[in-house]
Design an enzyme around this catalytic site. Structure first.
Site, PDB file in Angstrom:
ATOM      1  N   LYS A  95       0.828  -1.217   0.000  1.00 17.61           N
ATOM      2  CA  LYS A  95       0.000   0.000   0.000  1.00 17.61           C
ATOM      3  C   LYS A  95       0.858   1.261   0.000  1.00 17.61           C
ATOM      4  O   LYS A  95       0.590   2.206   0.746  1.00 17.61           O
ATOM      5  CB  LYS A  95      -0.980  -0.018   1.173  1.00 17.61           C
ATOM      6  CG  LYS A  95      -1.968  -1.175   1.128  1.00 17.61           C
ATOM      7  CD  LYS A  95      -2.955  -1.122   2.276  1.00 17.61           C
ATOM      8  CE  LYS A  95      -3.976  -2.251   2.176  1.00 17.61           C
ATOM      9  NZ  LYS A  95      -3.392  -3.581   2.442  1.00 17.61           N
ATOM     10  N   ARG A  96       1.849   1.275  -0.853  1.00 17.25           N
ATOM     11  CA  ARG A  96       2.746   2.423  -0.934  1.00 17.25           C
ATOM     12  C   ARG A  96       2.037   3.610  -1.557  1.00 17.25           C
ATOM     13  O   ARG A  96       1.167   3.461  -2.413  1.00 17.25           O
ATOM     14  CB  ARG A  96       3.988   2.077  -1.746  1.00 17.25           C
ATOM     15  CG  ARG A  96       4.838   0.949  -1.165  1.00 17.25           C
ATOM     16  CD  ARG A  96       5.339   1.275   0.216  1.00 17.25           C
ATOM     17  NE  ARG A  96       6.370   0.357   0.657  1.00 17.25           N
ATOM     18  CZ  ARG A  96       6.560  -0.003   1.916  1.00 17.25           C
ATOM     19  NH1 ARG A  96       5.743   0.451   2.848  1.00 17.25           N
ATOM     20  NH2 ARG A  96       7.547  -0.818   2.248  1.00 17.25           N
TER      21      ARG A  96
END
Length: 271
Positions: A95-96
């Site tokens: 979930k960058r």
């Protein structure tokens, strides 16, 4: 093979839309692994070996490894998957979401260091925050769209020119950001109506990573009805805790395999 090619091949060869999430919690390790320096690697390896016949891929959640200082074990695990199960995609759930040089470093971490086939990213910072991942042209970029948690509605339901934000994201990914043809979307099984809306909006070609069955309570029948494409594929339906920490007769790996097989069979019965 590219991520999409590998995913399509995995759907066909495994006859499965099930993806197993690898969320190794040190407080829930089997007794035989507690206290061992490589407990996380050994736990995940045994889960992989037990469940691989029933899945279309694996999704390591990086937070569980990083919190335990076990990034090296994650590297070893990804290497093991590439060597022993090269036909199964590795989706690194990270979930960058950042821009410029920082996003470039995150892309190098995910694709260079860990060798993942795909990564989850946040769209909140816009197109330039996703571009560094797209520069790895054969890798998958799976964008958060309608997440499985209740709080996702705080932002994802905001209306933008009459369209909820999550559908605006779906349109951006499908029609503007998908330059490499390797993009997908995260849409939770806990919201089947929104899952159906996303599938209708993006058509058949975009794969959906669908968390929320198992421990989160998403309904398999509703998920399949809402999210399958015309080919009766199109989804990576993820289950993590319900499989990793399954209870049943025999060794804990046998319980994990049994739940994975049953989940695969339940999905197939409804698609």
């Amino acid at each position: 093979m590219s991520f999409i090619q590998k995913l399509n091949a995995a759907w066909a060869s495994s006859d499965s839309l099930l993806m197993v999430g690898l969320d190794p919690d040190l407080t829930r390790m089997p007794d035989e692994l507690k206290g061992k320096p490589d407990a996380i690697f050994q736990f995940c390896k045994q889960v992989i070996d037990a469940t691989a016949p029933f899945v279309c891929g694996f999704k390591p959640q990086i937070a569980y490894f990083a919190a335990a200082g076990a990034e090296g074990q994650l590297e070893d695990l990804c290497a093991y998957l590439r060597e022993q199960y090269p036909h199964l995609p590795i989706v690194l759930d990270a979930k960058r979401g950042d821009i410029g040089a920082t996003a470039t470093q995150y892309a190098q971490e995910v694709f260079g260091r860990y060798g993942a086939d795909a990564v989850t990213v946040s769209p909140y910072l816009g197109a330039d925050s996703v571009e560094p991942y797209l520069e790895w042209e054969d890798r998958g970029v799976i964008v958060l769209c309608r997440t499985s948690n209740p709080g996702g509605s705080d932002l994802q339901f905001l209306m933008t020119d009459g369209v909820p934000l999550y559908l605006r994201v779906a349109d951006l990914v499908a029609n503007k950001w998908n330059k490499t043809g390797q993009c997908g979307l995260v849409v939770g099984a806990t919201f089947p109506n929104e899952l159906a809306a996303v599938r209708q909006a993006v058509g058949d070609s975009l794969p959906l990573l669908v968390p929320g069955i198992g421990a989160q309570g998403g309904d398999i029948a509703a998920t399949c009805a809402a999210g399958c494409n015309a080919q009766k594929t199109g989804m990576m339906i993820n289950s993590s805790r319900a499989i990793l920490y399954a209870q049943g007769a025999g060794h804990w790996t046998e319980a994990a395999a049994s739940v994975a097989k049953q989940t695969r069979d339940d999905i197939n019965a409804h698609r």
